[in-house]
Design a protein around this motif. Structure first.
Motif, PDB file in Angstrom:
ATOM      1  N   THR A  40       0.829  -1.214   0.000  1.00 42.16           N
ATOM      2  CA  THR A  40       0.000   0.000   0.000  1.00 42.16           C
ATOM      3  C   THR A  40       0.863   1.263   0.000  1.00 42.16           C
ATOM      4  O   THR A  40       1.965   1.267   0.546  1.00 42.16           O
ATOM      5  CB  THR A  40      -0.952   0.026   1.214  1.00 42.16           C
ATOM      6  OG1 THR A  40      -1.733   1.223   1.166  1.00 42.16           O
ATOM      7  CG2 THR A  40      -0.201  -0.018   2.526  1.00 42.16           C
ATOM      8  N   GLU A  42      -0.643   4.038   1.141  1.00 44.15           N
ATOM      9  CA  GLU A  42      -1.506   4.864   1.975  1.00 44.15           C
ATOM     10  C   GLU A  42      -0.735   5.798   2.933  1.00 44.15           C
ATOM     11  O   GLU A  42      -1.232   6.857   3.295  1.00 44.15           O
ATOM     12  CB  GLU A  42      -2.427   3.958   2.784  1.00 44.15           C
ATOM     13  CG  GLU A  42      -3.542   4.708   3.421  1.00 44.15           C
ATOM     14  CD  GLU A  42      -4.894   4.156   3.035  1.00 44.15           C
ATOM     15  OE1 GLU A  42      -5.051   3.657   1.902  1.00 44.15           O
ATOM     16  OE2 GLU A  42      -5.776   4.221   3.885  1.00 44.15           O
ATOM     17  N   ASP A  81       4.296   4.211  -9.480  1.00 41.26           N
ATOM     18  CA  ASP A  81       3.089   5.043  -9.461  1.00 41.26           C
ATOM     19  C   ASP A  81       1.910   4.158  -9.055  1.00 41.26           C
ATOM     20  O   ASP A  81       1.427   3.360  -9.868  1.00 41.26           O
ATOM     21  CB  ASP A  81       2.851   5.660 -10.841  1.00 41.26           C
ATOM     22  CG  ASP A  81       1.613   6.547 -10.850  1.00 41.26           C
ATOM     23  OD1 ASP A  81       0.838   6.499  -9.867  1.00 41.26           O
ATOM     24  OD2 ASP A  81       1.420   7.274 -11.832  1.00 41.26           O
ATOM     25  N   THR A  83      -1.075   4.753  -8.760  1.00 41.73           N
ATOM     26  CA  THR A  83      -2.342   5.012  -9.450  1.00 41.73           C
ATOM     27  C   THR A  83      -2.364   4.373 -10.850  1.00 41.73           C
ATOM     28  O   THR A  83      -3.382   4.436 -11.536  1.00 41.73           O
ATOM     29  CB  THR A  83      -2.617   6.538  -9.602  1.00 41.73           C
ATOM     30  OG1 THR A  83      -1.667   7.083 -10.516  1.00 41.73           O
ATOM     31  CG2 THR A  83      -2.511   7.262  -8.263  1.00 41.73           C
ATOM     32  N   TYR A  84      -1.235   3.795 -11.263  1.00 41.92           N
ATOM     33  CA  TYR A  84      -1.190   3.063 -12.538  1.00 41.92           C
ATOM     34  C   TYR A  84      -2.154   1.881 -12.407  1.00 41.92           C
ATOM     35  O   TYR A  84      -1.972   1.013 -11.544  1.00 41.92           O
ATOM     36  CB  TYR A  84       0.246   2.622 -12.803  1.00 41.92           C
ATOM     37  CG  TYR A  84       0.443   1.704 -13.975  1.00 41.92           C
ATOM     38  CD1 TYR A  84       0.067   2.085 -15.262  1.00 41.92           C
ATOM     39  CD2 TYR A  84       1.045   0.461 -13.804  1.00 41.92           C
ATOM     40  CE1 TYR A  84       0.278   1.242 -16.335  1.00 41.92           C
ATOM     41  CE2 TYR A  84       1.256  -0.391 -14.879  1.00 41.92           C
ATOM     42  CZ  TYR A  84       0.860  -0.002 -16.134  1.00 41.92           C
ATOM     43  OH  TYR A  84       1.065  -0.835 -17.205  1.00 41.92           O
ATOM     44  N   ALA A  85      -3.191   1.871 -13.251  1.00 40.14           N
ATOM     45  CA  ALA A  85      -4.327   0.970 -13.011  1.00 40.14           C
ATOM     46  C   ALA A  85      -3.956  -0.504 -12.839  1.00 40.14           C
ATOM     47  O   ALA A  85      -4.442  -1.154 -11.905  1.00 40.14           O
ATOM     48  CB  ALA A  85      -5.384   1.154 -14.100  1.00 40.14           C
ATOM     49  N   ALA A  88      -2.454  -0.839  -9.415  1.00 38.80           N
ATOM     50  CA  ALA A  88      -3.496  -0.625  -8.391  1.00 38.80           C
ATOM     51  C   ALA A  88      -4.388  -1.851  -8.268  1.00 38.80           C
ATOM     52  O   ALA A  88      -4.759  -2.259  -7.155  1.00 38.80           O
ATOM     53  CB  ALA A  88      -4.323   0.611  -8.756  1.00 38.80           C
ATOM     54  N   ASP A  92      -4.892  -4.129  -4.938  1.00 43.68           N
ATOM     55  CA  ASP A  92      -6.251  -4.358  -4.391  1.00 43.68           C
ATOM     56  C   ASP A  92      -6.489  -5.838  -4.148  1.00 43.68           C
ATOM     57  O   ASP A  92      -7.054  -6.233  -3.139  1.00 43.68           O
ATOM     58  CB  ASP A  92      -7.323  -3.857  -5.368  1.00 43.68           C
ATOM     59  CG  ASP A  92      -7.556  -2.358  -5.224  1.00 43.68           C
ATOM     60  OD1 ASP A  92      -7.028  -1.782  -4.255  1.00 43.68           O
ATOM     61  OD2 ASP A  92      -8.248  -1.783  -6.086  1.00 43.68           O
ATOM     62  N   SER A 182       4.959   1.127 -14.250  1.00 42.50           N
ATOM     63  CA  SER A 182       4.394   2.272 -13.521  1.00 42.50           C
ATOM     64  C   SER A 182       5.440   3.368 -13.332  1.00 42.50           C
ATOM     65  O   SER A 182       5.145   4.436 -12.797  1.00 42.50           O
ATOM     66  CB  SER A 182       3.853   1.825 -12.160  1.00 42.50           C
ATOM     67  OG  SER A 182       4.880   1.828 -11.187  1.00 42.50           O
ATOM     68  N   ARG A 284       5.219   7.898 -17.541  1.00 37.71           N
ATOM     69  CA  ARG A 284       4.323   8.243 -16.445  1.00 37.71           C
ATOM     70  C   ARG A 284       5.047   9.179 -15.487  1.00 37.71           C
ATOM     71  O   ARG A 284       6.255   9.119 -15.355  1.00 37.71           O
ATOM     72  CB  ARG A 284       3.881   6.987 -15.694  1.00 37.71           C
ATOM     73  CG  ARG A 284       3.224   5.961 -16.598  1.00 37.71           C
ATOM     74  CD  ARG A 284       2.657   4.837 -15.782  1.00 37.71           C
ATOM     75  NE  ARG A 284       1.783   5.347 -14.743  1.00 37.71           N
ATOM     76  CZ  ARG A 284       0.533   5.757 -14.945  1.00 37.71           C
ATOM     77  NH1 ARG A 284       0.022   5.701 -16.141  1.00 37.71           N
ATOM     78  NH2 ARG A 284      -0.183   6.219 -13.959  1.00 37.71           N
TER      79      ARG A 284
END
Ligand code: AMP
Ligand code: FE
Ligand code: FE
Ligand code: ZN
Length: 291
Positions: A40, A42, A81, A83-85, A88, A92, A182, A284
């Motif tokens: 994470t 976060e 990164d 947020t690179y799908a 991510a 998850d 990423s 990116r």
């Protein structure tokens, strides 16, 4: 210059929140610290805010749960990164696996006569995006079942012990590729820790290097002096970056104090150069490349 490239906050299984961790890193005399919570990003925002305040260089990272065959391997990702799908999505999936494992561990402990609920663990891990066995261990300590996290792992939570449960991890080569795509770089954490030397042989590491692996964490408390020497020879042969780090978990892991192992400045510079190249190749934006 003192550089520690592997630490955990309470966003995973460390015991200090990211802000406190970064403050302690500065107080302990480190010039550079990487925040590498499990799976994470976060903690990045809080850590970034304090780093600027206390004047320490913060390297944004994470330690990704991967597997090579059946063996668990931890991949330190620096400057990816999140947020690179595709990355991510992988994170998850790992976090979901962490969460769904908790009730399964509690069920096994219940069969052994210990009444611990997933809710107890969730409350204990309140600050954590990544729940893990250390949080189960903390509940067991609070309930008087064990005295330390170490005892909880040895008696119940390690593979082969009665409350062990597997969870999802990304295939290692896929994780290396996702991190690179990423815009970040991947370094294998404690490659020969806890009996993994048979898995990560020089031939395997050579293949992984060809797939984009850039470094090995060699100076780590899990490695004997002999293991460090052998790994250093491999890193030299394969032209991999050599890092050294504490893997600090606050009070959650004994003998892993901040700065107990460090990374040489020239190796750190190489790592940053490779990360800059990866960011450029990915097209990116690199998140917070340190000055
Ligand atoms: P998990 O993330 O649930 O797979 O649990 C693994 C984590 O537990 C690792 O990241 C370590 O930081 C921690 N851990 C493993 N063994 C021990 C131990 N004997 N004592 C304290 N922490 C441990
Ligand atoms: Fe950990
Ligand atoms: Fe690890
Ligand atoms: Zn770690």
């Amino acid at each position: 210059m003192r550089i520690d490239l592997h630490t955990h906050s309470s966003v995973s299984d460390g015991t200090d929140d990211p802000r406190t961790l970064v403050r302690k890193a500065a107080e302990s005399g480190l010039d550079v610290v990487a925040l590498t919570d499990h799976d994470t990003a976060e903690g990045w925002a809080g850590a970034t805010a304090v780093a600027a305040e206390v004047g320490i260089t913060l390297v944004l990272g994470m330690e990704i749960s991967t597997r090579l065959g059946a063996a668990g391997v931890h991949l330190l990702a620096y400057l990816p990164d999140p947020t690179y799908a595709p990355l991510a999505a992988a994170l998850d999936k790992i976090l979901e696996g962490r969460n769904s494992r908790v009730p399964a561990i509690c069920a096994k402990l219940g069969e052994l006569g210990f009444e611990i609920t997933a809710g107890d663990v969730r409350r204990r891990a309140a600050a954590a995006a990544a729940t893990g066995r250390p949080h189960v261990a903390d509940v067991m300590i609070a309930a008087g079942i064990v005295a330390t996290r170490d005892e909880a792992f040895e008696r119940f939570l390690n593979p082969g012990r009665p409350a062990h449960v597997n969870r999802y991890a990304v295939p290692l080569s896929e994780a290396i590729a996702l991190v690179a795509a990423s815009g970040g770089v991947g370094v294998i954490a404690h490659p020969w820790g806890r009996g993994r030397s048979g898995v990560l042989t020089e031939a395997t590491l050579s293949d992984l290097r060809d797939q984009g692996l850039v470094g090995l964490e060699i100076d780590h408390q899990d490695h004997s002096p002999e293991a460090r020497d052998a790994l250093r020879a491999i890193a030299r042969n394969l032209d991999l970056v050599v890092t050294g780090s504490s893997d600090h978990h606050g009070t959650g892991k004994i003998d892993h104090e901040l700065g107990c192992n460090t990374t040489a400045p020239e190796e750190y510079e190489r790592l940053l150069d490779l990360a800059a190249q990866a960011a450029a190749a990915s097209g990116r934006p690199a998140p917070g490349v340190p000055a």
